[in-house]
Design a protein around this motif. Structure first.
Motif, mmCIF file in Angstrom:
data_model
loop_
_atom_site.group_PDB
_atom_site.id
_atom_site.type_symbol
_atom_site.label_atom_id
_atom_site.label_comp_id
_atom_site.label_asym_id
_atom_site.label_seq_id
_atom_site.Cartn_x
_atom_site.Cartn_y
_atom_site.Cartn_z
ATOM 1 N N LEU A 338 0.846 -1.189 0.000
ATOM 2 C CA LEU A 338 0.000 0.000 0.000
ATOM 3 C C LEU A 338 0.881 1.238 0.000
ATOM 4 O O LEU A 338 2.056 1.190 0.340
ATOM 5 N N ARG A 339 0.275 2.369 -0.394
ATOM 6 C CA ARG A 339 0.984 3.649 -0.397
ATOM 7 C C ARG A 339 0.033 4.744 0.080
ATOM 8 O O ARG A 339 -1.124 4.789 -0.348
ATOM 9 N N ILE A 340 0.517 5.594 0.989
ATOM 10 C CA ILE A 340 -0.261 6.737 1.464
ATOM 11 C C ILE A 340 0.190 7.982 0.716
ATOM 12 O O ILE A 340 1.374 8.301 0.692
ATOM 13 N N ASN A 341 -0.748 8.697 0.110
ATOM 14 C CA ASN A 341 -0.432 9.907 -0.642
ATOM 15 C C ASN A 341 -0.648 11.156 0.198
ATOM 16 O O ASN A 341 -1.492 11.181 1.094
ATOM 17 N N GLY A 342 0.119 12.200 -0.099
ATOM 18 C CA GLY A 342 -0.083 13.499 0.530
ATOM 19 C C GLY A 342 0.398 13.597 1.956
ATOM 20 O O GLY A 342 -0.012 14.518 2.681
ATOM 21 N N GLN A 343 1.272 12.675 2.387
ATOM 22 C CA GLN A 343 1.748 12.696 3.771
ATOM 23 C C GLN A 343 3.265 12.471 3.819
ATOM 24 O O GLN A 343 3.776 11.696 4.621
ATOM 25 N N SER A 344 3.994 13.188 2.989
ATOM 26 C CA SER A 344 5.427 12.960 2.828
ATOM 27 C C SER A 344 6.236 13.358 4.062
ATOM 28 O O SER A 344 7.400 12.953 4.182
ATOM 29 N N SER A 345 5.656 14.121 4.986
ATOM 30 C CA SER A 345 6.370 14.513 6.208
ATOM 31 C C SER A 345 6.035 13.606 7.383
ATOM 32 O O SER A 345 6.254 13.960 8.539
ATOM 33 N N SER A 346 5.493 12.429 7.096
ATOM 34 C CA SER A 346 5.086 11.508 8.145
ATOM 35 C C SER A 346 5.885 10.216 8.043
ATOM 36 O O SER A 346 6.880 10.124 7.319
ATOM 37 N N GLU A 347 5.483 9.216 8.791
ATOM 38 C CA GLU A 347 6.034 7.866 8.726
ATOM 39 C C GLU A 347 4.927 6.887 9.066
ATOM 40 O O GLU A 347 3.974 7.234 9.766
ATOM 41 N N ILE A 348 5.051 5.664 8.578
ATOM 42 C CA ILE A 348 4.057 4.630 8.853
ATOM 43 C C ILE A 348 4.524 3.800 10.039
ATOM 44 O O ILE A 348 5.675 3.366 10.092
ATOM 45 N N CYS A 349 3.626 3.568 10.993
ATOM 46 C CA CYS A 349 3.985 2.900 12.250
ATOM 47 C C CYS A 349 2.948 1.848 12.624
ATOM 48 O O CYS A 349 1.798 1.910 12.201
ATOM 49 N N GLY A 350 3.373 0.926 13.446
ATOM 50 C CA GLY A 350 2.461 0.030 14.153
ATOM 51 C C GLY A 350 1.642 -0.941 13.346
ATOM 52 O O GLY A 350 0.502 -1.249 13.728
ATOM 53 N N PRO A 351 2.154 -1.504 12.225
ATOM 54 C CA PRO A 351 1.343 -2.483 11.501
ATOM 55 C C PRO A 351 1.094 -3.729 12.346
ATOM 56 O O PRO A 351 2.002 -4.261 12.969
ATOM 57 N N ALA A 352 -0.169 -4.173 12.358
ATOM 58 C CA ALA A 352 -0.541 -5.354 13.150
ATOM 59 C C ALA A 352 -1.834 -5.933 12.603
ATOM 60 O O ALA A 352 -2.750 -5.186 12.245
ATOM 61 N N PHE A 353 -1.905 -7.257 12.559
ATOM 62 C CA PHE A 353 -3.075 -7.952 12.037
ATOM 63 C C PHE A 353 -3.989 -8.443 13.160
ATOM 64 O O PHE A 353 -3.532 -8.753 14.268
ATOM 65 N N THR A 354 -5.279 -8.546 12.840
ATOM 66 C CA THR A 354 -6.238 -9.173 13.746
ATOM 67 C C THR A 354 -5.951 -10.670 13.820
ATOM 68 O O THR A 354 -5.294 -11.243 12.947
ATOM 69 N N PRO A 355 -6.473 -11.344 14.866
ATOM 70 C CA PRO A 355 -6.256 -12.792 14.972
ATOM 71 C C PRO A 355 -6.722 -13.560 13.737
ATOM 72 O O PRO A 355 -6.095 -14.552 13.343
ATOM 73 N N ALA A 356 -7.789 -13.098 13.089
ATOM 74 C CA ALA A 356 -8.290 -13.771 11.891
ATOM 75 C C ALA A 356 -7.425 -13.486 10.673
ATOM 76 O O ALA A 356 -7.534 -14.180 9.650
ATOM 77 N N GLY A 357 -6.583 -12.458 10.740
ATOM 78 C CA GLY A 357 -5.688 -12.137 9.646
ATOM 79 C C GLY A 357 -6.319 -11.392 8.491
ATOM 80 O O GLY A 357 -5.702 -11.246 7.432
ATOM 81 N N ASN A 358 -7.547 -10.874 8.673
ATOM 82 C CA ASN A 358 -8.231 -10.207 7.567
ATOM 83 C C ASN A 358 -8.292 -8.691 7.701
ATOM 84 O O ASN A 358 -8.873 -8.003 6.855
ATOM 85 N N ARG A 359 -7.702 -8.151 8.769
ATOM 86 C CA ARG A 359 -7.647 -6.700 8.962
ATOM 87 C C ARG A 359 -6.249 -6.313 9.428
ATOM 88 O O ARG A 359 -5.682 -6.962 10.305
ATOM 89 N N LEU A 360 -5.731 -5.247 8.820
ATOM 90 C CA LEU A 360 -4.418 -4.722 9.153
ATOM 91 C C LEU A 360 -4.583 -3.310 9.715
ATOM 92 O O LEU A 360 -5.230 -2.463 9.087
ATOM 93 N N TYR A 361 -4.002 -3.059 10.900
ATOM 94 C CA TYR A 361 -4.008 -1.725 11.495
ATOM 95 C C TYR A 361 -2.621 -1.107 11.386
ATOM 96 O O TYR A 361 -1.600 -1.808 11.445
ATOM 97 N N PHE A 362 -2.565 0.204 11.246
ATOM 98 C CA PHE A 362 -1.311 0.944 11.224
ATOM 99 C C PHE A 362 -1.628 2.422 11.369
ATOM 100 O O PHE A 362 -2.794 2.835 11.267
ATOM 101 N N SER A 363 -0.591 3.219 11.608
ATOM 102 C CA SER A 363 -0.776 4.665 11.761
ATOM 103 C C SER A 363 0.166 5.422 10.847
ATOM 104 O O SER A 363 1.258 4.956 10.503
ATOM 105 N N SER A 364 -0.260 6.615 10.476
ATOM 106 C CA SER A 364 0.612 7.628 9.898
ATOM 107 C C SER A 364 0.896 8.595 11.042
ATOM 108 O O SER A 364 -0.004 9.290 11.514
ATOM 109 N N GLN A 365 2.147 8.616 11.514
ATOM 110 C CA GLN A 365 2.439 9.276 12.787
ATOM 111 C C GLN A 365 2.122 10.765 12.797
ATOM 112 O O GLN A 365 1.649 11.305 13.801
ATOM 113 N N ARG A 366 2.351 11.437 11.668
ATOM 114 C CA ARG A 366 2.130 12.879 11.625
ATOM 115 C C ARG A 366 1.100 13.288 10.584
ATOM 116 O O ARG A 366 0.856 14.479 10.378
#
Length: 386
Positions: A338-366
Motif C-alpha cells: 500500500l501507499r499513502i499519498n499526501g503525507q510525505s512529512s510523516s512515517e508509517i507505524c504500528g502495523p498489526a493484524f487481527t487474529p483472523a488475519g483479515n484486517r491490518l491496522y497501522f498509523s501515519s504518525q504525523r
C-alpha cells in the motif's frame, strides 16, 4: 516451517557442516529482490488517500486530538508501534505515543464485526514510547526510545495504573521487542547508529521482573554465526549496555522486530536493511538490503516497523520514503502493498493484524499536517493470504 525458513535453514545447515560454523556469504540465500506483488498492482488512491490492491478497502479509526468514534476518549499524538490482542469475540488494537513528555500508550476495542466499542489509556507519563512487542501471555511491552529508557509491561484492557516498569530488561534506547516462546526469551532492538541486538532471559517465563540481559556477539560481516554474552550492568550507567561486552555486533539504527518459526527478523534504518536470525542454528544473514535490489530501484526505503502473517509474508512499514508498507514474500520477492499519498512529512507505524488475519491496522504518525498532533490510525480490510 514456512518456505523461506525451510530453504534458508537447509542452506544454513549445509553451511555449518561444510564450514565449521563459519558461514560465507555464498552459502546463504540472496536478499529479497524486486518482483510482482501477490496482490497485484496498486490501484488509484481511495477517499483516504491510500493506494491499495484490488479488493482491499481502508477506513480511519482514530485521529490525534480527536474523540475515537463515540467513545469519549481522545486519541494520543504521534501514534507509533502497535499490536492486536484477542478480546472475547472481538479484539483490541494497542498503540504507543512517541512524544515527550506524556508518551504512553492507548487502546481501541472492537467487537466481532469490527465496530469500535471503546478506547482507553493503558500507559501514561512515560517518554518517547516508540515501538514494543506483544507477549505470549497477552501483555504489551512499550519501549522508551531515549537514552537509559525503560520497557513497560501494560495490560491491553488497562487501566494505565496497571502498567509496570521492567528495569531488568535494561536501560538503553529501546525500540522494539519480540517474545520467543520456544527459547523463552524476549528479543530487543536498540535505536542508535552503533546499537546492539539483545535478548532478555527471564528467571521465570511469563514474569519479566527478573532475569539476565544478553547481547548478540558476531563478526562485522553481513552473514555468519553468533553467540550471546551477558551484559554485566543492565542499568547502563555509567557505561552504556552496548559498550560493556567486547565483540558485541553493531547494527545501524535498530527498528522493528518480528518473531515466527524459530526466526527473528529486524530492521535497521541507517542502512535500509532487514536482518534474519536463524535461532535454531544461531546464524544471521540479510533478508533485504536496498543497495542489493535488482532489477530497477529499491521499492522499500526507510525501513521501520515490521510484522508478519501466518502465510510467511513480512510487512515492513516505511519511515518517510514514499510512505509505503511493502511485502516480502517467503519466495524473497519485495513489492509495495500500500501507499499513502499526501503525507510525505510523516512515517508509517504500528502495523498489526487481527487474529483472523483479515484486517491490518497501522498509523501515519504525523498525518497530512507533518506534526505529531496530526496522527491518523487506519484499518485495511481485504483478502489477505492465509
Amino acid at each position: 516451517m514456512k518456505r523461506r525458513n525451510f530453504l534458508r535453514a537447509a542452506v544454513v545447515g549445509a553451511g555449518v557442516t561444510a564450514f565449521g560454523n563459519r558461514l560465507s556469504g555464498a552459502a546463504l540465500a540472496a536478499p529479497a529482490q524486486n518482483g510482482p506483488s501477490p496482490y497485484g498492482a496498486l490501484q488509484a488512491a481511495d477517499a483516504n488517500g491510500i493506494q491499495l490492491p484490488a479488493g482491499f478497502t481502508s477506513r480511519v479509526i482514530a485521529r490525534s486530538g480527536q474523540q475515537v468514534a463515540s467513545t469519549g476518549y481522545t486519541w494520543h499524538s504521534a501514534p507509533d508501534g502497535g499490536a492486536v490482542f484477542a478480546d472475547g469475540s472481538g479484539w483490541i488494537y494497542v498503540s504507543n505515543s512517541e512524544i515527550t513528555p506524556g508518551g504512553g500508550a492507548s487502546a481501541v476495542k472492537f467487537d466481532a464485526s469490527g465496530n469500535i466499542t471503546g478506547a482507553h489509556r493503558i500507559l501514561a507519563n512515560t517518554r518517547q514510547n516508540c515501538a514494543g512487542g506483544k507477549t505470549p501471555w497477552n501483555t504489551w511491552l512499550s519501549c522508551e526510545e531515549i537514552d537509559l529508557g525503560f520497557v513497560y509491561e501494560c495490560q491491553p484492557n488497562g487501566p494505565a495504573t496497571a502498567a509496570v516498569q521492567r528495569p531488568a530488561m535494561g536501560k538503553f534506547k529501546h525500540e522494539a521487542a519480540a517474545a520467543d516462546p520456544v527459547r523463552k526469551v524476549v528479543y530487543l532492538t536498540e535505536d542508535t547508529s552503533d546499537g546492539c541486538f539483545y535478548r532478555f532471559v527471564p528467571t521465570t517465563w511469563g514474569n519479566l521482573s527478573a532475569g539476565t540481559l544478553q547481547v548478540l556477539k558476531a563478526g562485522t560481516a553481513t552473514s555468519g554465526s553468533f553467540t550471546w554474552a551477558n551484559v554485566p550492568d543492565p542499568d547502563g550507567s555509567p557505561t552504556a549496555t552496548r559498550n560493556q561486552v567486547s565483540g558485541a555486533k553493531r547494527f545501524n539504527g535498530g527498528e522493528g522486530l518480528h518473531y515466527a518459526n524459530d526466526t527473528a527478523w529486524f530492521t535497521t534504518k541507517g542502512d535500509n536493511r532487514v536482518w534474519q536470525l536463524n535461532l535454531t542454528n544461531n546464524t544471521y544473514e540479510l533478508a533485504y538490503d536496498d543497495s542489493l535490489v535488482s532489477p530497477g530501484s529499491a521499492p522499500l526505503t526507510g525501513v521501520d516497523n515490521v510484522t508478519g502473517t501466518s502465510s510467511g509474508d513480512l510487512y515492513v512499514a516505511e519511515d518517510g520514503g514514499n510512505m509505503e508498507i511493502c511485502i516480502i514474500t517467503p519466495n524473497d520477492i519485495v513489492a509495495p502493498f500500500l501507499r499513502i499519498n499526501g503525507q510525505s512529512s510523516s512515517e508509517i507505524c504500528g502495523p498489526a493484524f487481527t487474529p483472523a488475519g483479515n484486517r491490518l491496522y497501522f498509523s501515519s504518525q504525523r498525518g497530512t499536517s507533518g506534526s505529531s498532533s496530526g496522527g491518523i490510525t487506519y484499518e485495511v480490510t481485504g483478502p489477505f493470504r492465509a
